[in-house]
Design a protein around this motif. Structure first.
Motif, PDB file in Angstrom:
ATOM      1  N   ASN A 183       0.818  -1.216   0.000  1.00  0.00           N
ATOM      2  CA  ASN A 183       0.000   0.000   0.000  1.00  0.00           C
ATOM      3  C   ASN A 183       0.853   1.268   0.000  1.00  0.00           C
ATOM      4  O   ASN A 183       0.395   2.321   0.441  1.00  0.00           O
ATOM      5  N   ALA A 184       2.093   1.191  -0.461  1.00  0.00           N
ATOM      6  CA  ALA A 184       2.946   2.369  -0.543  1.00  0.00           C
ATOM      7  C   ALA A 184       2.414   3.330  -1.611  1.00  0.00           C
ATOM      8  O   ALA A 184       1.664   2.929  -2.511  1.00  0.00           O
ATOM      9  N   ASP A 185       2.822   4.565  -1.535  1.00  0.00           N
ATOM     10  CA  ASP A 185       2.337   5.578  -2.473  1.00  0.00           C
ATOM     11  C   ASP A 185       2.821   5.344  -3.895  1.00  0.00           C
ATOM     12  O   ASP A 185       2.167   5.770  -4.853  1.00  0.00           O
ATOM     13  N   ASP A 229      12.747  10.700  -8.868  1.00  0.00           N
ATOM     14  CA  ASP A 229      13.043  12.135  -8.993  1.00  0.00           C
ATOM     15  C   ASP A 229      12.033  12.824  -9.905  1.00  0.00           C
ATOM     16  O   ASP A 229      11.551  13.920  -9.607  1.00  0.00           O
ATOM     17  N   VAL A 230      11.706  12.174 -11.033  1.00  0.00           N
ATOM     18  CA  VAL A 230      10.745  12.757 -11.972  1.00  0.00           C
ATOM     19  C   VAL A 230       9.361  12.819 -11.345  1.00  0.00           C
ATOM     20  O   VAL A 230       8.663  13.842 -11.426  1.00  0.00           O
ATOM     21  N   LEU A 231       8.932  11.745 -10.707  1.00  0.00           N
ATOM     22  CA  LEU A 231       7.591  11.708 -10.122  1.00  0.00           C
ATOM     23  C   LEU A 231       7.424  12.748  -9.016  1.00  0.00           C
ATOM     24  O   LEU A 231       6.360  13.355  -8.873  1.00  0.00           O
ATOM     25  N   VAL A 248       2.793  13.664 -13.894  1.00  0.00           N
ATOM     26  CA  VAL A 248       3.287  12.368 -14.374  1.00  0.00           C
ATOM     27  C   VAL A 248       2.817  11.271 -13.427  1.00  0.00           C
ATOM     28  O   VAL A 248       3.030  11.348 -12.218  1.00  0.00           O
ATOM     29  N   VAL A 249       2.176  10.235 -13.982  1.00  0.00           N
ATOM     30  CA  VAL A 249       1.707   9.116 -13.158  1.00  0.00           C
ATOM     31  C   VAL A 249       2.575   7.877 -13.318  1.00  0.00           C
ATOM     32  O   VAL A 249       2.493   6.952 -12.506  1.00  0.00           O
ATOM     33  N   LEU A 250       3.403   7.839 -14.372  1.00  0.00           N
ATOM     34  CA  LEU A 250       4.305   6.702 -14.580  1.00  0.00           C
ATOM     35  C   LEU A 250       5.575   7.207 -15.248  1.00  0.00           C
ATOM     36  O   LEU A 250       5.516   7.959 -16.221  1.00  0.00           O
ATOM     37  N   PRO A 282       4.897  -0.983 -26.392  1.00  0.00           N
ATOM     38  CA  PRO A 282       5.396  -0.736 -25.031  1.00  0.00           C
ATOM     39  C   PRO A 282       5.983  -1.972 -24.361  1.00  0.00           C
ATOM     40  O   PRO A 282       5.394  -2.557 -23.445  1.00  0.00           O
ATOM     41  N   SER A 283       7.168  -2.374 -24.758  1.00  0.00           N
ATOM     42  CA  SER A 283       7.730  -3.617 -24.234  1.00  0.00           C
ATOM     43  C   SER A 283       8.263  -3.493 -22.812  1.00  0.00           C
ATOM     44  O   SER A 283       8.361  -4.495 -22.105  1.00  0.00           O
ATOM     45  N   HIS A 284       8.630  -2.284 -22.365  1.00  0.00           N
ATOM     46  CA  HIS A 284       9.136  -2.161 -20.995  1.00  0.00           C
ATOM     47  C   HIS A 284       8.559  -0.968 -20.238  1.00  0.00           C
ATOM     48  O   HIS A 284       9.021  -0.644 -19.145  1.00  0.00           O
ATOM     49  N   VAL A 285       7.522  -0.322 -20.763  1.00  0.00           N
ATOM     50  CA  VAL A 285       6.903   0.810 -20.082  1.00  0.00           C
ATOM     51  C   VAL A 285       6.386   0.403 -18.703  1.00  0.00           C
ATOM     52  O   VAL A 285       6.577   1.121 -17.703  1.00  0.00           O
ATOM     53  N   LEU A 286       5.741  -0.744 -18.607  1.00  0.00           N
ATOM     54  CA  LEU A 286       5.091  -1.144 -17.358  1.00  0.00           C
ATOM     55  C   LEU A 286       6.073  -1.554 -16.265  1.00  0.00           C
ATOM     56  O   LEU A 286       5.648  -1.857 -15.147  1.00  0.00           O
ATOM     57  N   PHE A 287       7.368  -1.556 -16.564  1.00  0.00           N
ATOM     58  CA  PHE A 287       8.353  -1.810 -15.521  1.00  0.00           C
ATOM     59  C   PHE A 287       8.909  -0.512 -14.956  1.00  0.00           C
ATOM     60  O   PHE A 287       9.910  -0.512 -14.242  1.00  0.00           O
ATOM     61  N   GLY A 288       8.233   0.597 -15.282  1.00  0.00           N
ATOM     62  CA  GLY A 288       8.578   1.867 -14.692  1.00  0.00           C
ATOM     63  C   GLY A 288       8.003   1.999 -13.283  1.00  0.00           C
ATOM     64  O   GLY A 288       7.418   1.070 -12.724  1.00  0.00           O
ATOM     65  N   VAL A 289       8.184   3.186 -12.703  1.00  0.00           N
ATOM     66  CA  VAL A 289       7.673   3.484 -11.366  1.00  0.00           C
ATOM     67  C   VAL A 289       6.429   4.351 -11.516  1.00  0.00           C
ATOM     68  O   VAL A 289       6.443   5.350 -12.249  1.00  0.00           O
ATOM     69  N   GLY A 290       5.343   3.973 -10.839  1.00  0.00           N
ATOM     70  CA  GLY A 290       4.089   4.696 -10.987  1.00  0.00           C
ATOM     71  C   GLY A 290       3.490   5.107  -9.656  1.00  0.00           C
ATOM     72  O   GLY A 290       3.902   4.638  -8.591  1.00  0.00           O
ATOM     73  N   ARG A 291       2.513   5.991  -9.727  1.00  0.00           N
ATOM     74  CA  ARG A 291       1.754   6.386  -8.548  1.00  0.00           C
ATOM     75  C   ARG A 291       0.668   5.333  -8.298  1.00  0.00           C
ATOM     76  O   ARG A 291      -0.149   5.055  -9.180  1.00  0.00           O
TER      77      ARG A 291
END
Length: 291
Positions: A82-84, A105-107, A113-115, A157-166
């Motif tokens: 349940n982290a942010d 840093d970007v988020l 930006v959500v991802l 999008p082969s690696h987009v979903l391995f990013g950091v998101g809110r």
């Protein structure tokens, strides 16, 4: 509670799993909890997970008795914390030590930006460098949801979903569906929730090997079964189009943005995947008739 949750779903990943976990443990941003969910593996995967969990208090390990499919496992690790902020990780890919720090840093700097994800470099089964496209071309910084959809459609999008998101934004999507190309649909739903940022540096290390979940030779039906062993989709491509539409309806957008997004889905399905592909479809039919 940690600032970030990382979810690592795995099934029979003994060959690369240990190295993947080590690359996460070595991140310069260390305020995270790593949730590993084993989907009924029959190899040494559970033992590897337990060894790392015993060595690092940030790691939580759970296991299913049977393989429930990749979609179930990806969703399970998301729901575990349940982290942010949240990030998915694969059992066979690696990360530069600064990957998470750079995305965070970007988020923290860009509330729209959500991802955030980075470019990629590629290695083979033995860890040797190979060529591949660094960018997924999903730098979607447009203001309106339908504008981001237009920018997204046609990318891979082969690696987009391995990013950091809110987490809050990810929770407003339907997460991973149990159908072929569910990852593409999920990226579209994330783009409806907010902007997607690509860092133009290859900090993600994608491993291409014979046992990877998808290759150019993988059929849509085989890919659907990877997501869910019980999948019985008859026309996977049609299912994907339907799910794009459902994703827009689920997003909770104001009426003007919702209508604009429906229009973008229709444009993509009818024009980009329809009329523009007619010559290719005709060539396939002619070749089939010839045989």
């Amino acid at each position: 509670m940690a600032t970030l949750d990382i979810g690592l779903p795995v099934y029979n990943g003994e060959k690369y799993l240990g190295e993947a976990i080590e690359s996460l443990r070595a991140q310069t941003f260390g305020d995270f909890t790593l949730f590993i969910s084993d989907n009924g593996s029959t190899d040494r995967t559970p033992d590897i997970c337990r060894e790392h969990a015993a060595a690092d208090g940030r790691i939580r390990f759970t296991r299913s008795d049977v393989n429930r499919g990749a979609a179930w496992n990806f969703n399970t690790v998301f729901e575990a914390g349940n982290a942010d902020f949240f990030k998915w990780a694969a059992h066979d890919d690696l990360h530069d030590p600064t990957y998470v720090e750079r995305c965070m840093d970007v988020l923290r700097r860009e509330p729209a930006v959500v991802l955030c994800y980075t470019g990629a470099r590629y290695i083979d089964a033995e860890g040797r460098s190979i060529t591949g496209d660094m960018s997924n071309r999903c730098h979607l910084r447009q203001d309106r949801p339908h504008q981001r959809l237009r920018g997204y459609f046609g990318t891979f999008p082969s690696h987009v979903l391995f990013g950091v998101g809110r987490r809050a934004a990810l929770a407003r999507t339907r997460l991973w569906g149990s159908f072929a190309s569910a990852d593409r649909v999920l990226v579209s739903e994330i783009a409806l929730q907010g902007q997607v940022h690509e860092i133009a540096e290859p900090l993600f290390i994608r491993r291409l090997h014979p046992d990877i979940s998808w290759t150019m030779a993988t059929t849509d039906k085989e890919y659907a079964l990877w997501y869910d062993p019980a999948n019985r989709d008859k026309v996977p491509l049609l299912r994907r189009a339907v799910e794009y539409v459902r994703g827009v309806g689920h997003a909770g957008l104001p009426l003007p943005d919702r209508l604009g997004s429906y229009a973008e889905v229709a444009r993509y399905a009818v024009w980009d995947r329809g009329f523009r592909k007619l010559p290719r479809y005709a060539a396939k039919l002619a070749a089939r008739a010839g045989r």
